[in-house]
Every structure is written in structure tokens, then in C-alpha cells.
Design a protein around this motif. Structure first.
Motif, PDB file in Angstrom:
ATOM      1  N   MET A  43       0.431   4.768  -1.385  1.00  0.00           N
ATOM      2  CA  MET A  43       0.400   3.305  -1.498  1.00  0.00           C
ATOM      3  C   MET A  43      -1.011   2.880  -1.927  1.00  0.00           C
ATOM      4  SD  MET A  43       1.144   0.573   1.544  1.00  0.00           S
ATOM      5  CE  MET A  43       1.091  -1.204   1.305  1.00  0.00           C
ATOM      6  N   ARG A  44      -1.040   2.105  -3.015  1.00  0.00           N
ATOM      7  CA  ARG A  44      -2.325   1.647  -3.546  1.00  0.00           C
ATOM      8  C   ARG A  44      -2.185   0.146  -3.746  1.00  0.00           C
ATOM      9  NH1 ARG A  44      -3.791   0.916  -8.844  1.00  0.00           N
ATOM     10  NH2 ARG A  44      -1.800   1.775  -9.507  1.00  0.00           N
ATOM     11  N   VAL A  45      -3.074  -0.616  -3.186  1.00  0.00           N
ATOM     12  CA  VAL A  45      -2.951  -2.074  -3.197  1.00  0.00           C
ATOM     13  C   VAL A  45      -4.268  -2.671  -3.654  1.00  0.00           C
ATOM     14  CG1 VAL A  45      -2.667  -4.107  -1.733  1.00  0.00           C
ATOM     15  CG2 VAL A  45      -1.207  -2.118  -1.378  1.00  0.00           C
ATOM     16  N   ALA A  46      -4.189  -3.740  -4.464  1.00  0.00           N
ATOM     17  CA  ALA A  46      -5.387  -4.465  -4.892  1.00  0.00           C
ATOM     18  C   ALA A  46      -5.412  -5.822  -4.209  1.00  0.00           C
ATOM     19  CB  ALA A  46      -5.382  -4.642  -6.404  1.00  0.00           C
ATOM     20  N   PRO A  68       0.191   0.621   5.910  1.00  0.00           N
ATOM     21  CA  PRO A  68       1.177   1.418   5.173  1.00  0.00           C
ATOM     22  C   PRO A  68       2.555   0.754   5.187  1.00  0.00           C
ATOM     23  CG  PRO A  68      -0.202   2.852   6.482  1.00  0.00           C
ATOM     24  CD  PRO A  68      -0.566   1.439   6.872  1.00  0.00           C
ATOM     25  N   TRP A 123       0.637  -5.271  -5.042  1.00  0.00           N
ATOM     26  CA  TRP A 123       1.078  -3.942  -4.608  1.00  0.00           C
ATOM     27  C   TRP A 123       1.929  -3.385  -5.747  1.00  0.00           C
ATOM     28  CZ3 TRP A 123       4.708  -3.294   0.286  1.00  0.00           C
ATOM     29  CH2 TRP A 123       4.989  -1.938   0.474  1.00  0.00           C
ATOM     30  N   SER A 173       6.673   4.732  -0.595  1.00  0.00           N
ATOM     31  CA  SER A 173       6.450   3.814   0.528  1.00  0.00           C
ATOM     32  C   SER A 173       7.484   3.986   1.623  1.00  0.00           C
ATOM     33  CB  SER A 173       6.465   2.376   0.022  1.00  0.00           C
ATOM     34  OG  SER A 173       7.746   2.053  -0.477  1.00  0.00           O
TER      35      SER A 173
END
Ligand code: ZN
Length: 238
Positions: free
Chosen positions: A1-4, A24, A230, A237
Motif C-alpha cells: 500500500m502506497r499513499v500520497a 494499512p 491511494w 490491500s
């Protein structure tokens, strides 16, 4: 999971009353309702930024509990818990008691569960060929009454074709909802391609072009602006 995540306070010398956090499989974004003048007459010794931050962290904890509880139930519990944190010290009957809009997303078995309470927005991005799913809500913001959570708008969006999910405070959606420079599909394209910071730069550029509110009359020249994106939430996920 990579979120800005990007956030930009609207007014120098005034606390940023937006709050955003990620865990998460879940994210929350809250927008504390500004009281004017700052600190005046809320009956609360903690303030709006504390309220948004505290409700946001308690709520994020509640929606990541195992086994999962419905988002609105988790929000009702969080409102009640935060109330207990300051009902002994603060006048929670004040009409100006701190309040906050709430958005949340969580990966669930059937898809991505989304919640909005009051006028922040959460958007499911399905790419160029399909309109985004935009969830916002007309009800009053979260404050001291857990029952407010029962009025929140909720939906579940399918993972198939999902490019990303965006959570946005109304300071960030002004470019669409107030200034009407771009529609929702273009807003989503900006955040997908340029990230949350790119979207906020577009908002600020519009505001800088109209510092006196001649084109867009508005109460605050700039509002706190916060956005989470996201990307590809269905990858890894669940
Ligand atoms: Zn308080």
C-alpha cells in the motif's frame, strides 16, 4: 500500500484544522470547522485542530479493529469517546463547540467502503473512460452527538477497474465546487497524474489570481486544503 498525502494551511498564523491519517487498508480525512475569531467562544479549551486530530485518530483506530465494525458505527463510537475526553473540562453545549467533517475509506470483503459526513468529499477514480464516484454529504458535521454518524453517507465501490481513491477537504475541492474551473473527472485526473500536492497547487494558483475575491466572492481567501490519493487500492490491500 502506497499513499500520497498533501496538506496546506489556508491562513498564516492560524492552525491547520484539517487532519489526515492512513493505516494499512484504511484512510481518514477530517476538516475541523473554523470558528472566528480563532479561539473565541467555543467553550472548549482544546480547540478545533485538537478536535479534528483526536476524532481522526480514534476513528482510524476503530475502523482498523478486528473484527471490523461498520464505518458509521465506528464513527459514532469515536464521537462518543472524544466527547468523554473533554466533557468534564469544556462546555459542550456551546453552539460553537468544535466540529469536523469526516471522510473515510476501508478495504472490505465486498469492495472499498466509503463514508462521508458533511461537506468533505471522497472519490473513487475509475480512469479516463468512466465517471468517478463522488461521495459527499449534506448533514451537519461531527461534534458531540454520536447519532450524527447515523446520517453519514456511505457506499461500497467495486475494485474492478478502480484506479485510485481520493479523500479531499473542501479547501481542495474549491477548484471544482466553488471556482468551477474543472469538473470532477478533471480534478481526479490532476490528482492521479500530479498527486495531492499538484491539485493543491492548482487551487492556490486560482486563489492567487483572485486575491480580493472579485471573481469568486468568498469568506476565506484560502481555506486549509488537504488531499490523500491511494493509487491502485485493490493491489495487495486485502
Ligand atoms: Zn475541549
Amino acid at each position: 500500500m502506497r499513499v500520497a498525502l498533501a496538506t496546506d494551511p489556508g491562513t498564516p498564523g492560524w492552525p491547520n484544522e484539517d487532519f489526515a491519517a492512513v493505516a494499512p487498508g484504511a484512510a481518514v480525512l477530517l476538516d475541523g470547522c473554523t470558528t472566528t475569531p480563532h479561539g473565541a467562544g467555543t467553550g472548549c479549551v482544546h480547540g478545533v485542530a485538537w478536535y479534528a486530530r483526536t476524532l481522526g485518530t480514534v476513528f482510524l483506530g476503530a475502523i482498523t479493529a478486528d473484527p471490523p465494525v461498520p464505518l458509521a458505527d465506528a464513527l459514532a463510537g469515536a464521537i462518543g469517546e472524544v466527547r468523554s475526553y473533554h466533557e468534564a473540562t469544556c462546555d459542550l453545549a456551546s453552539p460553537s463547540t468544535p466540529a469536523a467533517t469526516v471522510t473515510a475509506v476501508r478495504a472490505g470483503q465486498a469492495g472499498f467502503e466509503m463514508l462521508a459526513l458533511s461537506d468533505s468529499s471522497i472519490v473513487a477514480d475509475y480512469g479516463e473512460d468512466r465517471d468517478p464516484v463522488v461521495l459527499t454529504d449534506p448533514h451537519r458535521a461531527a461534534s458531540t452527538d454520536p447519532n450524527a454518524a447515523r446520517q453519514a453517507s456511505t457506499t461500497v465501490v467495486p475494485p474492478d477497474g478502480l484506479r485510485g481513491i481520493a479523500l479531499l477537504s473542501d479547501g481542495a475541492t474549491r477548484i471544482t465546487e466553488v471556482y468551477r474551473l474543472i469538473g470532477w473527472p478533471d480534478l481526479v485526473a490532476v490528482i492521479r497524474e500530479q498527486g495531492p500536492a499538484g491539485l493543491i497547487r492548482r487551487v492556490r494558483a486560482a486563489e492567487d489570481s483572485d486575491p480580493d475575491g472579485a471573481r469568486w466572492p468568498r469568506f476565506k481567501t484560502r481555506d486549509d486544503a488537504t488531499a490523500i490519493y491511494w493509487p491502485h487500492p485493490a493491489d495487495g490491500s486485502r
